[in-house]
Design a protein around this motif. Sequence first.
Motif, mmCIF file in Angstrom:
data_model
loop_
_atom_site.group_PDB
_atom_site.id
_atom_site.type_symbol
_atom_site.label_atom_id
_atom_site.label_comp_id
_atom_site.label_asym_id
_atom_site.label_seq_id
_atom_site.Cartn_x
_atom_site.Cartn_y
_atom_site.Cartn_z
ATOM 1 N N ILE A 276 0.892 -1.300 -0.044
ATOM 2 C CA ILE A 276 -0.020 0.069 0.026
ATOM 3 C C ILE A 276 0.821 1.327 -0.111
ATOM 4 O O ILE A 276 1.656 1.420 1.202
ATOM 5 N N ASP A 277 1.010 1.805 -1.213
ATOM 6 C CA ASP A 277 1.638 3.317 -1.187
ATOM 7 C C ASP A 277 0.484 4.217 -0.646
ATOM 8 O O ASP A 277 -0.270 4.935 -1.590
ATOM 9 N N LEU A 278 0.203 4.596 0.339
ATOM 10 C CA LEU A 278 -0.617 5.434 1.079
ATOM 11 C C LEU A 278 -0.787 6.783 0.897
ATOM 12 O O LEU A 278 0.420 7.402 1.218
ATOM 13 N N ASP B 199 2.433 5.413 -8.491
ATOM 14 C CA ASP B 199 1.734 5.081 -7.147
ATOM 15 C C ASP B 199 1.537 3.548 -7.102
ATOM 16 O O ASP B 199 1.866 2.738 -6.136
ATOM 17 N N MET B 200 1.128 2.918 -8.245
ATOM 18 C CA MET B 200 0.886 1.603 -8.212
ATOM 19 C C MET B 200 2.306 0.757 -8.312
ATOM 20 O O MET B 200 2.321 -0.297 -7.662
ATOM 21 N N LEU B 201 3.487 1.311 -9.118
ATOM 22 C CA LEU B 201 4.576 0.446 -9.085
ATOM 23 C C LEU B 201 5.112 0.730 -7.668
ATOM 24 O O LEU B 201 5.621 -0.168 -7.159
ATOM 25 N N ASP B 202 4.859 1.794 -6.715
ATOM 26 C CA ASP B 202 5.374 1.732 -5.516
ATOM 27 C C ASP B 202 4.622 0.835 -4.502
ATOM 28 O O ASP B 202 5.320 0.263 -3.627
ATOM 29 N N SER B 203 3.252 0.605 -4.963
ATOM 30 C CA SER B 203 2.567 -0.709 -4.100
ATOM 31 C C SER B 203 3.346 -1.977 -4.374
ATOM 32 O O SER B 203 3.370 -2.828 -3.541
ATOM 33 N N LEU B 204 3.708 -2.192 -5.637
ATOM 34 C CA LEU B 204 4.532 -3.500 -5.868
ATOM 35 C C LEU B 204 5.751 -3.410 -5.124
ATOM 36 O O LEU B 204 6.154 -4.446 -4.407
ATOM 37 N N LEU C 81 -7.039 3.047 -4.852
ATOM 38 C CA LEU C 81 -8.050 3.153 -4.098
ATOM 39 C C LEU C 81 -7.946 4.367 -3.260
ATOM 40 O O LEU C 81 -6.872 5.086 -2.988
ATOM 41 N N TYR C 82 -9.271 5.110 -2.712
ATOM 42 C CA TYR C 82 -9.256 6.404 -2.434
ATOM 43 C C TYR C 82 -9.127 6.445 -0.765
ATOM 44 O O TYR C 82 -8.829 6.927 0.068
ATOM 45 N N SER C 83 -10.370 5.391 -0.110
ATOM 46 C CA SER C 83 -10.695 5.395 1.244
ATOM 47 C C SER C 83 -10.007 4.581 1.900
ATOM 48 O O SER C 83 -9.847 3.249 1.291
ATOM 49 N N ILE C 84 -9.902 4.724 3.339
ATOM 50 C CA ILE C 84 -9.323 3.381 4.034
ATOM 51 C C ILE C 84 -10.200 2.438 4.275
ATOM 52 O O ILE C 84 -9.881 1.041 4.295
ATOM 53 N N SER D 92 -4.611 6.114 -3.309
ATOM 54 C CA SER D 92 -3.296 5.107 -3.009
ATOM 55 C C SER D 92 -3.189 3.990 -3.926
ATOM 56 O O SER D 92 -4.210 3.413 -4.227
ATOM 57 N N GLY D 93 -1.987 3.606 -4.011
ATOM 58 C CA GLY D 93 -1.531 2.620 -4.959
ATOM 59 C C GLY D 93 -1.769 1.262 -3.871
ATOM 60 O O GLY D 93 -1.183 1.112 -2.960
#
Length: 318
Positions: free
Chosen positions: A12-14, A203-208, A42-45, A22-23
């Motif tokens: 999760i790249d929050l 952001d999605m790469l960072d989540s990886l 995704l946007y919300s917690i 967030s990614g």
Amino acid sequence: MSSKQESFYIGIDLAWGEKNPSGFCIATPQKNKLKIIDIKLLYSIDEIIDEILKYKEHKLFVGVDAPLVVPNESGNRLVEKEFNKDFAKYKISMLPANKKLLTKYSPDIRSVQLFDKLSELDFKRDYKAQKTVFEVYTHSTIAMLWNNHEILPYKRKKGRDTVFIKEQLAIYKKYLLKEFSPHKILKQDLSDLRGKKLKDHEDMLDSLTCAYAMYYCQENEAKFYQVEGIDTFVTPISKWKVYMLKCADDTLYTGVATDLARRLDEHNNSAKGAKYTRNKRPVELVYYENCADRVDATKREAAIKKLSRKEKLELIDV
């Protein structure tokens, strides 16, 4: 999904504020790589929690690039102070995390809110738990594992234009392709991406990378940093080590390696082992030290080789 319990690694790249996405990704081991099961914004917690709950029957390892526990009103947490001291040699640092700063982006501090909800679901800062969560850091992960102990400058900053950012992201994706099975996000052409779409892709790469950090640190060289006496943040550290072997004739051999198990096997079972150890098998690993990088390891190797046998044995016994 199979009824058999599996292990899933969630990154999760929050985003610090609620207006930005967030990614989020989830991956599972497949042979020697991670297979991406899902990756999105995704946007919300609550959205993040809902996605995690889809896999609640399995072993889950969540890595979040954001401060999960923030007890201090201002200044740095001890985590940032210790990390910045340890990683200064690589010119890598973390920004301060405190309530005064983070509440500017969200009154409840989104990362703390996420951690509290995960804690209610029995997530713990412990790899031995069925549900594990730690803070991770993309910059240190990329530097230590892939980019020769240097920061990859793919983040938007003054003086970095879009062309440069895309060049760095292309390098980033090549690194990730070494660790993840092929997926459309890693093959996506960057030429048509700009502005928000380019940032979303980043952001999605960072989540990886967050997911991979959790996967790597579970079984490899890593350092844990504590908040209020509990391991909270984990990062890969340099793979480089200097080591000593005790040979069959009782002599000592000193060398450097990034994978001690593989190198020991080579010394004992293949022609790739050192010429010195080939007719002195079997050899036994009796000592090693972690080093900052290859140069540091080589310097330390030379220093140990200059020691007398008595001094080497004293070092081993410490």
